[in-house]
Design an enzyme around this catalytic site. Structure first.
Site, PDB file in Angstrom:
ATOM      1  N   CYS A  56       0.826  -1.212   0.000  1.00 29.34           N
ATOM      2  CA  CYS A  56       0.000   0.000   0.000  1.00 29.34           C
ATOM      3  C   CYS A  56       0.858   1.260   0.000  1.00 29.34           C
ATOM      4  O   CYS A  56       0.416   2.310  -0.462  1.00 29.34           O
ATOM      5  CB  CYS A  56      -0.907   0.032   1.226  1.00 29.34           C
ATOM      6  N   ASN A  57       2.066   1.143   0.529  1.00 28.70           N
ATOM      7  CA  ASN A  57       2.886   2.337   0.712  1.00 28.70           C
ATOM      8  C   ASN A  57       4.122   2.411  -0.165  1.00 28.70           C
ATOM      9  O   ASN A  57       4.849   3.394  -0.104  1.00 28.70           O
ATOM     10  CB  ASN A  57       3.318   2.446   2.184  1.00 28.70           C
ATOM     11  N   HIS A 115      18.992   0.845   1.618  1.00 27.73           N
ATOM     12  CA  HIS A 115      17.541   1.021   1.542  1.00 27.73           C
ATOM     13  C   HIS A 115      16.818  -0.303   1.766  1.00 27.73           C
ATOM     14  O   HIS A 115      15.838  -0.358   2.514  1.00 27.73           O
ATOM     15  CB  HIS A 115      17.150   1.609   0.184  1.00 27.73           C
ATOM     16  N   SER A 135       9.198   2.540   7.037  1.00 23.64           N
ATOM     17  CA  SER A 135       7.749   2.351   6.976  1.00 23.64           C
ATOM     18  C   SER A 135       6.993   3.590   7.446  1.00 23.64           C
ATOM     19  O   SER A 135       7.529   4.431   8.166  1.00 23.64           O
ATOM     20  CB  SER A 135       7.333   1.163   7.857  1.00 23.64           C
ATOM     21  N   GLU A 152       6.679  -1.468  12.518  1.00 23.42           N
ATOM     22  CA  GLU A 152       5.624  -2.444  12.200  1.00 23.42           C
ATOM     23  C   GLU A 152       6.245  -3.727  11.656  1.00 23.42           C
ATOM     24  O   GLU A 152       7.285  -3.698  10.993  1.00 23.42           O
ATOM     25  CB  GLU A 152       4.610  -1.847  11.224  1.00 23.42           C
ATOM     26  N   GLN A 169       4.750  -6.047   9.602  1.00 22.47           N
ATOM     27  CA  GLN A 169       4.215  -6.596   8.353  1.00 22.47           C
ATOM     28  C   GLN A 169       5.188  -6.484   7.185  1.00 22.47           C
ATOM     29  O   GLN A 169       5.226  -7.342   6.314  1.00 22.47           O
ATOM     30  CB  GLN A 169       2.897  -5.886   7.978  1.00 22.47           C
ATOM     31  N   GLN A 178       6.170  -8.931   3.941  1.00 20.32           N
ATOM     32  CA  GLN A 178       5.884  -8.524   2.564  1.00 20.32           C
ATOM     33  C   GLN A 178       7.136  -8.626   1.681  1.00 20.32           C
ATOM     34  O   GLN A 178       7.062  -9.015   0.516  1.00 20.32           O
ATOM     35  CB  GLN A 178       5.324  -7.101   2.560  1.00 20.32           C
ATOM     36  N   ALA A 183     -11.181  -9.559   5.689  1.00 15.27           N
ATOM     37  CA  ALA A 183     -10.824 -10.400   6.834  1.00 15.27           C
ATOM     38  C   ALA A 183      -9.379 -10.894   6.723  1.00 15.27           C
ATOM     39  O   ALA A 183      -9.015 -11.899   7.316  1.00 15.27           O
ATOM     40  CB  ALA A 183     -11.775 -11.598   6.925  1.00 15.27           C
TER      41      ALA A 183
END
Length: 443
Positions: free
Chosen positions: A50-51, A91, A101, A106, A108, A112, A182
């Site tokens: 997403c980022n 990086h 992040s 975080e 996650q 990923q 979910a």
């Protein structure tokens, strides 16, 4: 060979841009093949979240960076950053350790990055150079989590979403909350909401079984996507995290719900890319839509809280990067030494044989003396360069310079990360027995 990182993140590009260049899971394999087909590209991995959207590639030269930049498209190009070699490695290490992040600390992002590596492996674009770099980056990330307190407390995008809901509404105990999705983000948000005392938690997902399992875990109620218009009339907050390629909540749908709600406010927290809520819905009266860029402002507070731990985390990353670079240079220096010595000895032997052929009457002992003298000259001439190359392994450019200066083409088998350092090459002062070692491929 050079390591290249080309891409953009929440730091360089707004969500409207990231949304347009995001690569869906089922598209990653094809994109990797396209990247690998670019001139000079040997290995490739694509990290799409997403980022961020970032390509990590091993290429024959930095010129490949221009092709990779263009692959991201015209809409992305003004925001794209290109990093090379040590900067690209740093990086990668910082991304894996969650220091780059939106929500520093975080957990996650490491998952990923590992998933990105797995997809590259499946696509046949992951090679030894990226594999080694990723292994060391993972080590750095694990050290950061275990040796600092950077991950203490609420440190995920989902937890920031819940923090935002609490800021908007105060106590959640008397509120009705809707989770659209979910998956992992929804699961994290659901647990945070339960801890925050949410009274009513509805869970909707395209797979009913997943919605039922999550609802059972957090004491919520499974609901159906078919009921979405009615659910929007009922909820105070909707947290969206589905993988839908199109908006689930449109302006038109929300306009009808607003009337049924009698203009009671509703807050959307959209954790997705592409977005689940049509941005124009935010223009409706008493409809408030917060996307990933809005969460960035809330996340900034988390970064301030963890600022005291960042120094230690950055130090760990720097240590691991230095150790990795040292290993990499050692893999360069050892084969250069071996090839340099082999080249010098080959020249010496050829000249000795030419000289002996021209001389007449030398007995076997005298011929052996001439050969020994030639090799002794080689050893004395190479002793200084050998010592310098060994001394600078990991901290200087002499290995590459020597290979270029003498025209040494070194081909090799990669050694396992963390394996034993090879012994001295044949005939060196440190290897009087003249053991011949396998040559390693220069990186």
């Amino acid at each position: 060979m050079t390591l290249i990182c080309v891409g953009l993140s929440h730091k360089e590009a707004p969500i409207a841009v990231r949304e347009r260049v995001a690569v869906r899971l089922e598209q990653v394999g094809a994109r990797l093949q396209e990247i690998k087909a670019a001139p000079g590209v040997r290995e490739a991995m694509l990290v799409s979240t997403c980022n961020r959207l970032e390509i990590f590639a091993v290429a024959e030269s930095r010129g490949a960076g221009d092709d990779l930049r263009r692959m991201l498209g015209a809409v992305a190009e003004p925001h794209v950053i290109c990093r090379f070699d040590e900067e690209a490695l740093l990086h990668l290490f910082r991304v894996a350790a969650s220091l780059d992040s939106m929500v520093v600390g975080e957990a996650q992002i490491l998952g990923q990055v590992k998933e990105a590596a797995s997809l590259a492996q499946q696509a046949g674009t992951m090679g030894p150079e990226l594999s080694r770099a990723l292994a060391r980056a993972t080590t750095a990330a694990k050290r950061v989590r275990s040796e600092t307190e950077i991950a203490r407390g609420a440190v995920s995008v989902s937890s920031v979403a819940v923090q935002l809901a609490q800021k908007l509404l105060g106590s959640l105990e008397a509120r009705s909350l809707l989770l659209l999705g979910a998956g992992e983000m929804a699961q994290l948000a659901a647990r945070e909401l339960k801890s925050a005392g949410a009274r009513e938690l509805m869970v909707a997902n395209r797979t009913p079984q997943a919605a039922e399992e999550l609802a059972r875990e957090v004491g919520g109620v499974p609901v159906s996507f078919a009921e979405l218009p009615a659910l929007l009339e009922r909820a105070d907050v909707a947290i969206c995290s589905t993988a839908s390629a199109q908006p689930l909540v449109t302006r038109e749908m929300m306009a009808k719900a607003v009337k049924a709600r009698r203009y009671r406010p509703i807050f959307f927290v959209d954790l997705t890319l592409p977005r689940n809520v049509e941005p124009s819905a935010n223009k409706l009266e008493n409809v408030y839509v917060y996307d990933m860029d809005d969460l960035e402002r809330v996340a900034a507070e988390n970064r301030e809280v963890r600022a005291g731990h960042l120094g230690k985390a950055e130090e760990i990353v720097a240590q691991e990067l230095k150790a990795f670079l040292k290993k990499t240079r050692e893999r360069t220096v050892v084969p250069v030494l071996a090839r340099l010595r082999a080249h010098a000895e080959s020249v010496a032997r050829a000249e000795v044989e030419r000289t002996l052929a021209a001389l007449q009457g030398l007995d076997e002992r005298q011929q052996k003396t001439v050969r020994a003298m030639a090799l002794a000259i080689v050893n004395k001439l190479l002793h200084g360069p050998t010592a310098k190359l060994r001394a600078e392994a990991g901290d200087g450019p002499l290995g590459d310079a020597a290979a270029t200066l003498f025209g040494l083409e070194v081909e090799v088998q990669p050694t396992p990360e963390g394996g034993a350092t090879p012994e001295a090459p044949e005939g060196s002062p440190d290897d009087p027995e003249g053991t011949i070692l396998p040559l390693l491929r220069r990186t």
